[in-house]
Design a protein around this motif. Structure first.
Motif, PDB file in Angstrom:
ATOM      1  N   PHE A 193     -49.994  -9.005  18.160  1.00 45.06           N
ATOM      2  CA  PHE A 193     -51.363  -9.517  18.117  1.00 45.06           C
ATOM      3  C   PHE A 193     -51.939  -9.634  19.522  1.00 45.06           C
ATOM      4  O   PHE A 193     -51.252 -10.044  20.457  1.00 45.06           O
ATOM      5  CB  PHE A 193     -51.390 -10.932  17.524  1.00 45.06           C
ATOM      6  CG  PHE A 193     -50.946 -11.037  16.104  1.00 45.06           C
ATOM      7  CD1 PHE A 193     -51.861 -10.913  15.058  1.00 45.06           C
ATOM      8  CD2 PHE A 193     -49.616 -11.275  15.794  1.00 45.06           C
ATOM      9  CE1 PHE A 193     -51.455 -11.035  13.744  1.00 45.06           C
ATOM     10  CE2 PHE A 193     -49.201 -11.402  14.475  1.00 45.06           C
ATOM     11  CZ  PHE A 193     -50.123 -11.275  13.447  1.00 45.06           C
ATOM     12  N   GLY A 251     -46.338 -11.681  19.654  1.00 39.64           N
ATOM     13  CA  GLY A 251     -45.895 -10.827  18.565  1.00 39.64           C
ATOM     14  C   GLY A 251     -44.460 -11.082  18.193  1.00 39.64           C
ATOM     15  O   GLY A 251     -43.712 -11.739  18.907  1.00 39.64           O
ATOM     16  N   PRO A 275     -54.435  -8.165  14.997  1.00 44.93           N
ATOM     17  CA  PRO A 275     -53.422  -7.123  15.150  1.00 44.93           C
ATOM     18  C   PRO A 275     -53.790  -6.148  16.274  1.00 44.93           C
ATOM     19  O   PRO A 275     -54.953  -5.770  16.439  1.00 44.93           O
ATOM     20  CB  PRO A 275     -53.422  -6.426  13.786  1.00 44.93           C
ATOM     21  CG  PRO A 275     -53.834  -7.514  12.838  1.00 44.93           C
ATOM     22  CD  PRO A 275     -54.875  -8.298  13.603  1.00 44.93           C
ATOM     23  N   ALA A 287     -44.697  -6.896  14.846  1.00 48.33           N
ATOM     24  CA  ALA A 287     -46.010  -7.413  14.434  1.00 48.33           C
ATOM     25  C   ALA A 287     -46.678  -7.980  15.683  1.00 48.33           C
ATOM     26  O   ALA A 287     -46.385  -9.095  16.094  1.00 48.33           O
ATOM     27  CB  ALA A 287     -45.851  -8.489  13.360  1.00 48.33           C
ATOM     28  N   TRP A 289     -46.451  -2.167  12.921  1.00 46.06           N
ATOM     29  CA  TRP A 289     -47.151  -2.687  11.731  1.00 46.06           C
ATOM     30  C   TRP A 289     -46.883  -1.782  10.537  1.00 46.06           C
ATOM     31  O   TRP A 289     -46.722  -2.255   9.407  1.00 46.06           O
ATOM     32  CB  TRP A 289     -48.651  -2.780  11.982  1.00 46.06           C
ATOM     33  CG  TRP A 289     -49.081  -3.966  12.778  1.00 46.06           C
ATOM     34  CD1 TRP A 289     -49.577  -3.969  14.045  1.00 46.06           C
ATOM     35  CD2 TRP A 289     -49.071  -5.343  12.358  1.00 46.06           C
ATOM     36  NE1 TRP A 289     -49.862  -5.257  14.447  1.00 46.06           N
ATOM     37  CE2 TRP A 289     -49.568  -6.106  13.421  1.00 46.06           C
ATOM     38  CE3 TRP A 289     -48.680  -5.983  11.188  1.00 46.06           C
ATOM     39  CZ2 TRP A 289     -49.694  -7.496  13.359  1.00 46.06           C
ATOM     40  CZ3 TRP A 289     -48.801  -7.359  11.115  1.00 46.06           C
ATOM     41  CH2 TRP A 289     -49.297  -8.098  12.197  1.00 46.06           C
ATOM     42  N   ARG A 348     -49.756  -7.059   7.389  1.00 46.23           N
ATOM     43  CA  ARG A 348     -50.784  -7.650   8.256  1.00 46.23           C
ATOM     44  C   ARG A 348     -51.453  -8.824   7.556  1.00 46.23           C
ATOM     45  O   ARG A 348     -51.646  -8.798   6.348  1.00 46.23           O
ATOM     46  CB  ARG A 348     -51.861  -6.620   8.580  1.00 46.23           C
ATOM     47  CG  ARG A 348     -51.452  -5.595   9.586  1.00 46.23           C
ATOM     48  CD  ARG A 348     -52.638  -4.658   9.867  1.00 46.23           C
ATOM     49  NE  ARG A 348     -52.316  -3.690  10.887  1.00 46.23           N
ATOM     50  CZ  ARG A 348     -51.860  -2.470  10.638  1.00 46.23           C
ATOM     51  NH1 ARG A 348     -51.672  -2.074   9.406  1.00 46.23           N
ATOM     52  NH2 ARG A 348     -51.585  -1.657  11.634  1.00 46.23           N
TER      53      ARG A 348
END
Length: 179
Positions: A68, A82, A16, A66, A60, A2
């Protein structure tokens, strides 16, 4: 993995994903354009949005995704961006993004895509990111081209939804190419 702090350009901020964004994802999943162009089924079971967010929360932890939330400077949810398929060992990933209907046409997708691409091809250490965009999704195709993603080709009849097949355009950006 992160980022140490949220990614921001002063206009949008990427945080996140976590459970507080489930209601926002419930709204995204109701939008006809999101259903049409994203990997969101037209008919969803109860709890779909919660499971959707949970996959990013788990991603994550296990390094597979990943995700967001895209927020305005005054904390309004604008969408999500992401790395929807992250291959840390191969140093590459596929980016996806969605903008809430009320935020469309304001440059949100481009800002979010620029931030996540710079992070992925910089601090995260990826060497390649790609976009897979429906050939019918003109706004997203324009965003990719404005940001300098290189069109690599078309995967014909790749995507199946509601018994209809559609073509997908592949774009990529390599480390050192972020504008």
């Amino acid at each position: 993995m992160r980022p140490v702090r949220p990614l921001s350009d002063g206009v949008v901020r990427l945080e996140p994903l976590d459970d507080r964004f489930v209601p926002d994802f419930e709204q995204l999943a109701k939008d006809p354009d999101v259903v049409r162009f994203a990997r969101v089924p037209p008919v969803r079971a109860d709890g779909f949005a919660s499971g959707w967010v949970d996959r990013y929360v788990s991603g994550w932890d296990d390094g597979s995704r990943a995700g967001f939330a895209v927020l305005s400077s005054d904390d309004v949810f604008l969408g999500m961006v992401g790395i929807v398929d992250l291959d840390l060992a191969g140093r590459q990933g596929e980016i996806g993004y969605m903008v809430a209907p009320a935020a469309r046409g304001r440059g949100v997708a481009g800002r979010a895509l620029r931030l996540v691409s710079a992070w992925a091809l910089g601090p995260l250490g990826l060497e390649r990111v790609e976009l897979r965009i429906s050939s019918d999704n003109e706004p997203s195709l324009r965003v990719a081209e404005r940001l300098g993603f290189v069109r690599e080709g078309v995967l014909r009849s790749l995507h199946l939804k509601d018994d209809v097949r559609s073509d997908v355009v592949i774009y990529s950006l390599l480390a050192g190419e972020v504008r």
